[in-house]
Write a protein that holds these residues in place. Structure first.
Motif: not given
Lengths: 522, 397, 328
Positions: A497-509
């Motif tokens: 989902x867009x949210x998933x990608x957006x989250x990964x763009x700013x955070x490294x799990x």
């Protein structure tokens, strides 16, 4: 309340030409109301920036009248605009790199008395507190992030008492979080009585922030509508003139095989800052690997490293697998050597005229760029490139006065067609594109998407670095997300989902700190 | 806020114009040239009192006249008269300037500001002279080939050194090449002073044996027309100009130079080794300047001094730039500049008692160049004046 | 003897530094003026002609008048060169290097022509002793009573102190005033300065004219003190070489006026090395080859500068670039 608003700026019959052929603005008449947030919407090349540059004194209209607060004015220079209370935040920031924030802000002001940087710094802090900005008055501009520079530009305009602010594609370079911050600042400013004009072509943002939307198409004024009465599809229709299917195809390719295996890629830039950290991934034939990330997170370096244009830290591996199954390492090879090995690698770089093409040469000579060296003769053989140029010109519909016109004179979309056309003509096995549709209108973008899909179906491994998440999600098979030079995740584009990608763009799990995240493929 | 804005259009503003036709461009430039010459004629009239007609006539005679030179009185055959006329001198000197400009063309096309032509020329000249001075006894052919080789190498070295640093560290080439000029000058001074010993000047070298002179290749046929060293010089230069034209346009090297000149990033992208191209091109540029030094020593004065290039190393830069790297255009531009200088030289011979000096040649060349480069402006930009009728009924505040 | 060496070096350094200061001012506004050698020649010729004509016309020349006439003529004539430079590079948007080189050719020719025309002596070698005495006048007390200090610091004409003062003034102007801030912005990023409402054209014109004027003063200073008030057209070649040196010196100084002072001193020491070094070391060195030293040093400095990549030391970002507001 909106009905009570009076026009603060009126444009009447504004026309601007560049040269004899380009009509950038054609007889535009429109109003901008006091205290509103107006979005100026249009495709690239529709004349949005040109129009507002005439308000900020960068260009001067060939004909037409401008009224500000009811008075006929002539804005001959940015200084005139400033006197009228108009401040424009350009896409390319107008900041002096070696100056501090304060020096940049007081620059050019004709205040009484000597230069008092301390007093100025205090006033800057006041403005920041009032609207919620975050600016360090003593920071040098070359140490700032893009978002900080943009904030500085807005503070500068406010410091100078601007009450009409023009923002030229302000979100193009921002992360979703930064965009949200910018929008809240815009709302603060609107509450304080400022008029704000935003140039954009992102529909979601138009709907999120503006009161009214004015639409331009190919230099002509189409209409102004209230945002509350507009929808994505109604705006799109006005913007492009005819409805285009918003769906991007994603053909399925059955046969996939490993083409490129990258591991442990790290590199440093000229300032010795690590811009790429231990990047590892695989690219397969017959798929499009999307690369998402905020601009400047290592995308450029990653592609250039594969193309043999980057100096890498030791420990990196780039292995290419020929369709026949043989493998070869690309590390430490120059583009020429890579070509000699029979690896057909095509690369559409971000900087089209500064890297992909020779701006001063015509289409024919540009076709020659990658294989000018063919054959033993010391002379160049221009015949094949002439044929290729003609083919690209006809097939992709490149608009140019002649095949020998310097490509620098062509519009952005046509430049991109020339570049993509050349790169595809060499029958690549790996195709890398960086921001292939940046600055292109919707029609041209779709032409590019189709070309990429066609390549994918031919069994090419396509690496597509993009900025619009919707496009990435619709076009790619897998999405690799970069964050600060590391891979923060590789997702299956069909399920992500867009949210998933957006989250990964700013955070490294946390668990994937090493950057070796390739779970979706397994 | 008080706003003082009368709403009138600015008096004049500029826009970029579509490219003009080649003919129109030529006419505009020719117009600028004529205007510059007329302006100088009028200035001379006012300051010195030589009327414009006489001025123009003298200028023309001094540059393209076929009249005999003073020292050519005894010559009888037409060929002899022709080869000692002002016309001939202008062509000969023009070719020297042309060769330097042609040498600079590849460097400038690569956007490498080589202002060291003067030094590269001297490096070639002094090394050729060194061989000529020290080994006059060699076989004429061997001697000349040796001189040619060392001058090419010396010129190339003078070009390569700044190129190396530019390619590796981005060292400013403009000032580097400039300083290399002075090093060459001092080296020439050193040998000049060493060789002349106690004499006031070096004089013509090997005046009796003609060793290291181009004409020594044809010993025996003393009066043959082809023994004219000027002729060999000019033909060589013109051949090089033609070759350079095609080198830049048709060869792979030429293509690489054009790409590097436009964008080094693109060059890297295309797999071109930027360093290699910079160094190779500067070697070529320097070697050709060195060749010019060799030719001047072996075919013209048969001597050397630190002013042998006579500032043409700098003038050639302007020639190369004005001609947009087109070597054919360079032929015309070089001839024109030398013509103006030679015309002024005759003026100063004739009217030195009125205060006219050779230096006026530099002034007139300067004025001419300023006008011609100034007219580029009118070729590239369109000046839009405010329409006569401005709307006076602008809304009052 | 080292003392003499330093003395001579200082005398040499002063006008090179002054010429470089003019060039630096121009460069701060983004203009690389390669016309500096020509401008220096024009300044030298105009100043000398004015002094010579004034001294021959008046029976008893006054100190004030001779200074006024000489300096004004030199400044005005070379500021005119700056005007031509800015007209072509700013208004007509011609390549700066090309205009500069043309101006050097033009300026050297003009200087030679004018001096021959107004002094009417083809061979040159005329003197203006009165002006020479004015320019070399020492500060009374300080230059005599302090022993070595006097010799080292006060045995020069007033122009040296003017040069030092100017370096300080320029430093203050660049860093502490609105005008200086604006000027630096014009040189760093003209489009930014323009957008901030600074009159870029005006700044570029004024900087080039004043800068050229200062360079011209250095020219006449060179003739009146360094060449002991003697005029020979052959000297124009030397002045031209000094002009090129001063262009190089600007890079040497990282675009800071105060650095020009010690930078030029190093130049001066190497310039005179051929005279003192052989005696000092008691070896025989070729005069011509030792004279190469300042040029070699410049090259070495150029190379060192290119190694260091600190942003503040790289000089104005738009140096050499022509600005056109509507450029797309």
């Amino acid at each position: 309340m909106e009905n009570k608003r009076t026009p603060v700026i009126q444009l009447k019959g504004i026309t601007k030409r560049f040269g004899t052929k380009v009509l950038a603005n054609d007889n535009i008449t429109m109003d901008i109301l006091d205290g509103e947030v107006l979005a100026l919407l249009g495709e690239n090349g529709s004349g949005k920036t040109t129009l507002l540059n005439m308000l900020s004194g960068i260009y001067y209209p060939d004909s037409g009248e401008i009224y500000v607060k009811g008075r006929r004015v002539s804005i001959k220079s940015p200084h005139d605009a400033f006197l009228l209370g108009i401040g424009m935040i350009h896409q390319h920031f107008k900041l002096v790199n070696v100056f501090t924030a304060t020096e940049n802000i007081v620059l050019g002001l004709k205040e009484k008395g000597g230069l008092d940087l301390k007093a100025a710094a205090n006033r800057i802090r006041e403005i920041c507190d009032e609207y919620g900005f975050d600016v360090n008055p003593n920071q040098k501009v070359y140490d700032m992030t893009v978002s900080q520079k943009q904030t500085l530009e807005i503070v500068k305009a406010l410091y100078r008492g601007a009450d009409i602010l023009i923002l030229d594609e302000p979100t193009a370079v921002l992360t979703p979080q930064e965009t949200e911050k910018l929008f809240s600042v815009i709302r603060n400013m609107q509450a304080a009585g400022k008029t704000i004009i935003i140039i954009t072509h992102k529909l979601q943002e138009v709907l999120a922030i503006s009161d009214r939307v004015a639409i331009l198409r190919k230099g002509e004024y189409i209409a102004t509508v209230k945002t509350s009465e507009a929808t994505v599809s109604s705006l799109t229709e006005m913007m492009v003139g005819k409805s285009v299917g918003l769906n991007i195809e994603r053909p399925e390719v059955k046969e996939r095989s490993l083409r490129l295996k990258v591991s442990g890629l790290s590199c440093r830039n000229a300032d010795n800052i690590e811009v790429l950290k231990d990047v590892s991934f695989e690219a397969y034939s017959g798929e499009i690997l999307g690369v998402a990330g905020i601009s400047g997170c290592g995308q450029k370096e990653m592609l250039e490293a594969i193309a043999g244009l980057q100096k890498l830290e030791p420990g990196a591996e780039i292995t290419y697998t020929h369709p026949s199954g043989e493998t070869e390492t690309l590390i430490g090879k120059s583009p020429k050597q890579i070509r000699k090995m029979g690896v057909s690698l095509s690369f559409v770089p971000e900087d089209r005229l500064g890297m992909g093409l020779v701006g001063g040469m015509g289409m024919v000579d540009n076709m020659l760029l990658k294989d000018y060296n063919r054959g033993p003769s010391p002379l160049t053989d221009k015949k094949p490139s002439k044929e290729l140029a003609e083919r690209i010109h006809d097939e992709l519909g490149v608009v140019t006065p002649s095949l020998s016109t310097p490509v620098r004179m062509l519009s952005g979309g046509n430049v991109q067609k020339v570049l993509v056309g050349r790169e595809l003509a060499s029958a690549p096995t790996v195709l890398m594109t960086a921001y292939a549709v940046r600055g292109l209108d919707i029609n041209t973008s779709y032409v590019i998407y189709d070309l990429l899909n066609e390549q994918k179906q031919k069994g090419v491994a396509v690496i597509f670095v993009g900025e619009e998440l919707d496009v990435l999600l619709a076009l790619s098979d897998r999405i690799l997300v970069l964050c600060g030079g590391r891979i923060s995740g590789i997702l299956d584009a069909r399920t992500a989902t867009k949210e998933q990608v957006g989250y990964l763009m700013t955070n490294i799990p946390e668990a994937e700190e090493g950057g070796n995240a390739d779970d979706s493929q397994k | 806020m008080t706003v003082r804005n009368n709403g009138r259009d600015p008096f004049v503003h500029l826009t970029k114009r579509a490219p003009v036709s080649a003919l129109a461009g030529l006419l505009i430039r020719a117009g600028a040239f004529v205007f510059a010459v007329l302006l100088c004629a009028i200035v001379v009239w006012i300051m010195i009192g030589v009327d414009p007609i006489t001025f123009l006539k003298t200028m023309f005679t001094g540059s393209f006249g076929i009249q005999k030179l003073e020292n050519a009185k005894n010559f009888t055959s037409f060929w002899r008269i022709f080869t000692s006329s002002y016309f001939w001198t202008t062509f000969k000197t023009g070719c020297k300037l042309l060769l330097l400009a042609v040498a600079l063309a590849p460097a400038f096309k690569m956007k490498f500001w080589n202002i060291g032509a003067e030094g590269q020329f001297l490096a070639g000249a002094i090394s050729a002279t060194y061989i000529m001075f020290n080994y006059p006894g060699l076989n004429p052919v061997v001697l000349l080939i040796l001189m040619l080789t060392v001058s090419l190498i010396a010129g190339a070295i003078w070009g390569i050194v700044p190129a190396l640093f530019k390619a590796k560290w981005g060292t400013n080439e403009t000032l580097f090449t400039l300083m290399m000029n002075y090093i060459a000058i001092k080296i020439v001074d050193f040998f000049f002073n060493k060789w002349r010993g106690t004499k006031s000047a070096l004089g013509i070298i090997n005046i009796d044996s003609e060793a290291g002179w181009l004409r020594s290749l044809w010993k025996g046929s003393e009066s043959a027309w082809f023994r004219n060293e000027d002729l060999i010089f000019m033909v060589t230069v013109l051949i090089i100009a033609v070759l350079m034209y095609y080198y830049l346009r048709l060869t792979k090297h030429g293509y690489e130079i054009a790409v590097v000149g436009d964008s080094q990033n693109t060059a890297r992208y295309a797999g071109i080794s930027v360093r290699k191209v910079i160094i190779r091109t500067m070697a070529l540029s320097g070697a050709l300047c060195g060749l010019c030094g060799f030719l001047c020593v072996s075919s013209q004065g048969h001597t050397v001094n630190s002013n042998l290039a006579g500032g043409y190393g700098f003038t050639a830069i302007i020639v190369a730039w004005l001609s947009r790297f087109n070597t054919f255009t360079m032929v015309g531009v070089s001839l024109l500049i030398v013509a103006l200088e030679n015309g002024s030289a005759l003026m100063s011979n004739t009217y030195s008692d009125l205060g006219f000096s050779v230096a006026f040649g530099k002034i007139i060349v300067g004025v001419m160049l300023l006008f011609v480069i100034g007219c580029e402006f009118f070729i590239n930009y369109k000046v839009v004046f405010r329409a006569r009728k401005t709307q006076k009924e602008a809304v009052e505040a | 003897m080292i003392l003499y060496w330093i003395q001579k070096a200082i005398a040499f350094a002063a006008f090179i530094a002054l010429a470089a200061m003019g060039e630096l001012l121009t460069e701060k506004s983004g203009g690389l003026n390669l016309g500096t050698p020509g401008t220096m020649c024009v300044g030298a010729a105009a100043g000398f002609i004015a002094a010579f004509r004034y001294c021959s016309a008046v029976a008893e020349p006054s100190v004030i008048m001779v200074l006024l006439v000489t300096l004004l003529a030199a400044f005005a004539a070379s500021a005119l060169m700056g005007l031509i430079y800015s007209f072509f590079t700013v208004t007509m948007r011609v390549n700066q290097n090309v205009v500069g080189l043309v101006l050097t050719i033009f300026g050297c020719g003009l200087a030679e022509f004018l001096s021959i025309f107004f002094i009417k002596s083809e061979t040159g070698n005329v003197r203006c002793d009165f002006a020479n005495t004015v320019f070399t006048a020492r500060i009374p007390f300080l230059s005599e009573k302090l022993g070595v200090v006097s010799d080292l610091l006060f045995s020069y004409g007033f122009m040296l102190y003017f040069t030092i003062a100017l370096a300080i003034v320029l430093t203050v102007v660049f860093n502490k005033t609105r005008v200086g801030l604006n000027l630096r912005a014009v040189g760093e990023s003209p489009s930014t300065a323009d957008a901030a409402g600074i009159n870029v054209t005006l700044y570029k014109y004024v900087a080039a004219c004043v800068g050229s004027g200062i360079t011209g003063l250095a020219g006449v200073y060179c003739v009146m003190e360094f060449k002991s008030g003697a005029w020979a057209t052959a000297d124009l070649v030397t002045i031209q070489a000094f002009g090129w040196l001063s262009v190089a010196l600007v890079i040497f100084s990282f675009w800071k006026p105060l650095n020009l002072l010690w930078g030029s001193l190093i130049f001066g020491i190497f310039y005179w090395a051929y005279l003192y070094l052989p005696q000092l070391l008691n070896v025989k060195l070729s005069t011509d080859l030792t004279q190469m030293l300042p040029y070699i040093i410049t090259i070495v400095v150029l190379i060192i500068v290119s190694f260091r990549k600190k942003k503040e030391n790289l000089g104005p970002a738009s140096l050499g670039v022509t600005y056109f507001r509507e450029e797309r």
